[in-house]
Write an enzyme that holds these catalytic residues in place. Structure first.
Site, mmCIF file in Angstrom:
data_model
loop_
_atom_site.group_PDB
_atom_site.id
_atom_site.type_symbol
_atom_site.label_atom_id
_atom_site.label_comp_id
_atom_site.label_asym_id
_atom_site.label_seq_id
_atom_site.Cartn_x
_atom_site.Cartn_y
_atom_site.Cartn_z
ATOM 1 N N GLU A 46 18.986 12.313 6.444
ATOM 2 C CA GLU A 46 18.817 11.507 7.651
ATOM 3 C C GLU A 46 19.460 12.179 8.855
ATOM 4 O OE1 GLU A 46 20.262 7.542 6.896
ATOM 5 O OE2 GLU A 46 18.974 7.291 5.125
ATOM 6 N N GLU A 88 11.147 5.820 10.415
ATOM 7 C CA GLU A 88 11.376 4.441 9.938
ATOM 8 C C GLU A 88 11.654 3.512 11.119
ATOM 9 O OE1 GLU A 88 14.061 4.049 6.639
ATOM 10 O OE2 GLU A 88 14.136 1.870 6.815
ATOM 11 N N LYS A 132 15.503 14.927 0.960
ATOM 12 C CA LYS A 132 15.401 14.244 2.263
ATOM 13 C C LYS A 132 16.795 13.935 2.771
ATOM 14 C CE LYS A 132 13.793 9.801 2.697
ATOM 15 N NZ LYS A 132 14.971 9.117 3.270
ATOM 16 N N SER A 188 17.653 3.951 -1.313
ATOM 17 C CA SER A 188 17.408 2.500 -1.357
ATOM 18 C C SER A 188 17.626 1.971 -2.769
ATOM 19 C CB SER A 188 15.976 2.186 -0.917
ATOM 20 O OG SER A 188 15.051 2.973 -1.652
#
Ligand code: KIV
Length: 275
Positions: free
Chosen positions: A115, A182, A113, A45
């Protein structure tokens, strides 16, 4: 005490909620670490909130290593979790292990991390085999924004919700030691939290997760490009900063800053020698 995969797992077992915030630099890392935040996430982000990009897709490994190393230098106790940027793990197992290794070695992360669910289990297995803790990320995975057709809540049909639950089981089996959820309906996130034995960290996934994460600019009221429903402002730091910048401008222009208190002097006899 240093937060590790073991202490975080114990927190889940004893129902002691885990706190995670995004963090991208040294000064902020020190503040969050001193406040006792369990996990500092160097999220991709940073593409949006630090670099002004439209989404996370253009974030590079170099960006991630640069910011991860800065955060790691500022934190003593927090677990340092670094995002693997888009296309640093999707194309091959080799890429996944090599790039996860760089985040650990050059960025000094404690874990990475990535996704995805079933489609990235081979990558998760290989990274874990290299002794690198992995946090999986399911639901609204921002690197798939083009495939999703926008930033939308995921898992709203029975089929999509079941896929999320199956993916959560799969990433746990593959060796993930944490899971970010999320923009997932709260009852689905709660079911996943009860189904897996690894900690779940929610963002827009309700209070039933084992912990929560927010982007720090969102929770401090510093980012207004868009404000998702799940954001709460815990302070209006953006307004406070704008006021401070305006006060500084006014004082510089009025000549009331700097005063003697912020000024260095020199002995008169030294000054007298100058011509
Ligand atoms: O990149 C990020 O900040 C994230 C959080 C939103 C979980 O992945």
């Amino acid at each position: 005490m240093k937060n590790t995969v073991l202490t975080l797992r114990k927190q889940k077992e004893s129902q002691d909620k885990i706190t995670m915030l995004t963090c991208y630099d040294y000064s902020m890392a020190k503040l969050m670490d001193e406040a006792g935040i369990n996990i500092l996430l160097i999220g991709d982000s940073l593409g949006q909130v630090m670099l002004g990009l439209e989404d996370t897709l253009s974030v590079t490994m170099e960006d991630m290593i640069h910011h991860t190393a800065a955060v790691a230098r500022g934190a003593k106790n927090a677990f340092i979790l670094a995002d693997m940027p888009f296309m640093s793990y999707q194309a091959s197992i080799y890429d996944a292990v090599t790039n996860a290794g760089r985040l650990m070695k050059e960025g000094r992360a404690n874990g990475v991390k990535l996704e995805g669910g079933a489609t990235v289990c081979e990558q998760i297995r290989a990274i874990v085999d290299a002794s690198i803790p992995v946090c999986a990320h399911l639901g609204l995975t921002p690197q798939s924004v083009n495939a999703f057709g926008g930033f939308k809540v995921q898992g709203k049909t029975a089929e999509a919700a079941q896929k999320l639950i199956d993916d959560a089981r799969r990433v746990e089996e593959a060796g993930a030691s944490m899971l970010v959820l999320e923009c997932v309906p709260a009852p689905i996130a709660e079911k996943i939290t009860q189904t897996v034995s690894i900690p779940t960290i929610g963002i827009g996934a309700g209070a039933g997760c084992d912990g929560q994460v927010l982007v720090y600019q969102d929770m401090l009221g510093m980012f207004s490009d868009y404000v998702p429903k799940f954001v709460k402002h815990f302070a209006e730091v953006g307004e406070t900063m704008k006021q401070a910048f305006a006060d500084y401008t006014a004082e510089v222009k009025a000549g009331t800053f700097p005063t003697q208190a912020q000024t260095y002097g020199i002995a008169d006899d030294v000054l007298d020698k100058l011509y």
